[in-house]
Design an enzyme around this catalytic site. Structure first.
Site, PDB file in Angstrom:
ATOM      1  N   MET A  65      40.628  36.736  38.758  1.00 23.36           N
ATOM      2  CA  MET A  65      40.519  37.746  39.821  1.00 23.36           C
ATOM      3  C   MET A  65      41.732  38.677  39.779  1.00 23.36           C
ATOM      4  SD  MET A  65      39.247  37.062  43.633  1.00 23.36           S
ATOM      5  CE  MET A  65      40.618  36.249  44.392  1.00 23.36           C
ATOM      6  N   CYS A  66      41.507  39.937  40.023  1.00 20.43           N
ATOM      7  CA  CYS A  66      42.580  40.922  40.132  1.00 20.43           C
ATOM      8  C   CYS A  66      42.103  41.988  41.114  1.00 20.43           C
ATOM      9  CB  CYS A  66      42.856  41.610  38.799  1.00 20.43           C
ATOM     10  SG  CYS A  66      43.649  40.549  37.569  1.00 20.43           S
ATOM     11  N   GLY A  67      43.007  42.816  41.552  1.00 22.38           N
ATOM     12  CA  GLY A  67      42.623  43.931  42.417  1.00 22.38           C
ATOM     13  C   GLY A  67      42.937  45.251  41.737  1.00 22.38           C
TER      14      GLY A  67
ATOM     15  N   ARG B 231      43.827  39.411  46.016  1.00 22.61           N
ATOM     16  CA  ARG B 231      43.155  39.347  44.723  1.00 22.61           C
ATOM     17  C   ARG B 231      44.133  39.189  43.568  1.00 22.61           C
ATOM     18  NH1 ARG B 231      37.851  40.616  44.939  1.00 22.61           N
ATOM     19  NH2 ARG B 231      37.883  40.637  42.672  1.00 22.61           N
TER      20      ARG B 231
END
Lengths: 296, 228
Positions: free
Chosen positions: A1-3, A32
């Site tokens: 997950m990343c933003g 995130r």
């Protein structure tokens, strides 16, 4: 997950507020990606000049006297703006390649270069990274940012996004690429080198190499759907705008908003909550395997 | 009586605790949630009759596991809206993101805009009405219930479908493995008429086509190996 966040301004009057707006978006995406954060911001550039952003873990010693020493080597003294662990060097475009080679030989990390792009990224919570660099005070026409939860390579400054592999081009990514080692070798055979073990940097290098071969931004982004395997929502920045593409499975979230004043991208709607006029914005989810881009 | 909870001053957890207690009290009260700002897991786990209106877009998993309550989102919903819903009604005035209504057992999910990929994945008895289009891999492994789409469907509709019924008015980009068009019989038109009325949808049952399982993937069959 990343933003991921991105903001492209259509009107000049919001330019002084770009950093402020992007910082709020970035901090909202901390859930995130709390490992590290980064931003590429496209601001004003002088005619015929290039800006090179460098990073050092020991900025006090690394940046002391840098202008004079580089000036002596190049025959022209650069303007040096030190921002925490980063420094932005402004010098004539014709001296860029020579300067980058000199800076790398001196052990400085090259974050990116270009006529208008500056890149700031570090390990740490997005709010802390934003405060260290004073992101809120930065103005510009557009910018993209990333909060990282690492999967494919270590939590380091060089593993943080955005990745820049050509002048004024950068990429942020949510997902993971599964053929990045193979693609890295293919690109290396063509002379396109990467600086890290990171999968996203390979994606950035792929797009840059396609553009260098004559492809448009749109064609290069289309190419990622065919040639890159894995999961991705990509946002790419260029001197004139930004582009968005998602892989055909599209399991990594994405949402966009557009008003008369801006086009915004984020991994989640939450990041838009403080944008001016968001209540009346057109909000939609970008389609899988479809390229979007906005340029001025 | 209508109670308004403003999320600029009330934390998400307090909002959900209040709503869940009100649902359990079986008093069928009305709540309005102001300034949701895309928050996650709003109005989830409501286990009784309650009317909730959320005044703006929501994030992940809004109205998950809903039972008996009526939840309306006056905006768009993030991924996983009404996931594993048991009964009641969830209405989305805007668009819904991926896997809307996933694994839902019952109730009605009414999406006034578009739904993106994997709408109704593994649905187990829920009814979903989408007034716009749906994305790829919708109704994947759907077991029971009805998915009604007034617009178009994306790639691989109903892949590995069990006994859910799919009704699409517009085009279908492609059908998934073991999903076929089927005859629309009077009982299907009747079901469709009821669902369209419940959802307030401006469409006639006769305009739809029905899709369902060819039932060839239920058991392993060496002759169908290329379909697995």
């Amino acid at each position: 997950m990343c933003g991921i966040v991105g903001l492209f301004l259509k009107k000049d009057d919001l330019r002084p507020k770009l950093g402020d707006m992007l910082t709020d978006m970035l901090i909202t995406m901390t859930d995130r990606g709390p490992d590290s954060a980064g931003i590429a911001i496209y601001g004003d550039g002088a005619e015929g000049a290039v800006k090179i952003t460098v990073q050092s873990d020991a900025p006090q010693s690394a940046f002391a006297g840098l202008d004079a020493e580089l000036g002596a080597a190049l025959g022209v003294t650069p303007e040096v703006k030190v921002v925490d662990t980063h420094a932005v060097l402004t010098l004539p475009e014709a001296k860029a390649a020579e300067a980058i080679a000199w800076l790398e030989a001196r052990g400085l990390r090259i974050m990116g270069s270009g006529a208008s792009m500056e890149i700031y990224k570090e390990v740490g919570l997005p709010k802390d990274v934003a405060a260290r660099f004073g992101l809120r005070e930065m103005g510009g026409s557009h910018g993209i940012g990333h909060t990282r939860m690492a999967t494919e390579s270590a939590v380091t400054t060089l593993g943080a996004h955005p990745f820049s592999t050509a002048d004024d081009q950068c990429l942020v990514h949510n997902g993971s690429l599964s053929n990045h080692n193979q693609m890295r070798r293919k690109l290396a055979k063509k002379g396109v080198m990467t600086r890290s073990e990171n999968d996203t940097e390979v994606g950035a290098a792929y797009i840059s190499s396609r553009i260098a071969e004559g492809a448009s931004l749109g064609e290069a982004l289309e190419g990622t759907i065919e040639d890159l395997d894995g999961f991705f929502t990509f946002v790419t920045g260029t001197k004139n705008g930004f582009g968005v593409v998602r892989d055909p499975i599209a399991c990594k979230p994405a949402v966009m908003a557009e008003t008369d004043d801006y086009v915004a991208f984020a991994s989640e709607y939450r990041a838009f909550a403080d944008l001016p006029g968001i209540e009346a914005a057109r909000v939609w989810e970008p389609e899988p395997a479809t390229v979007y881009f906005w340029e001025r | 009586m209508t109670t308004t909870l403003d999320m600029t001053s009330t934390p998400l957890r307090d909002v959900n605790v209040t709503l869940q207690a009100a649902a359990r009290a079986q008093a069928n009260e009305t709540y309005v949630i102001a300034n949701p700002r895309g928050a996650h897991a709003m109005a989830c786990g409501l286990d009784g009759p309650l009317s909730v209106t959320i005044k703006g877009p929501t994030g992940y998993y809004c109205a998950g596991m809903n039972k008996e309550a009526s939840v309306t989102v006056e905006g768009s919903a993030g991924p996983g809206v009404a996931e594993n819903m048991m009964s009641g009604v969830v209405t989305i005035e805007g668009d819904a993101s991926q896997y809307a209504g996933a694994t839902g057992h019952g109730g009605l999910l009414n999406i006034k805009g578009n739904a993106s990929s994997r709408c109704g994945i593994s649905m187990k008895g829920i009814d979903i009405v989408v007034h716009g289009n749906i994305g790829h891999m919708s109704a994947f492994m759907a077991q029971k219930g009805n998915l009604v789409v007034l617009g178009d469907a994306g790639d691989a509709l109903g892949d590995s479908l069990y006994e859910a019924r799919l009704f699409v008015r517009g085009s279908v980009k492609s059908l998934g493995a073991d999903c076929i068009e089927k005859e629309m019989r009077p009982e299907h038109l009747e079901t469709l008429k009821t669902l369209l009325e419940q959802a307030g949808a401006d469409a006639k049952p006769e305009e739809f086509k029905r899709y369902g399982s060819a039932r060839k993937l239920y058991n392993f069959n060496i002759d169908h190996a290329d379909e697995y």
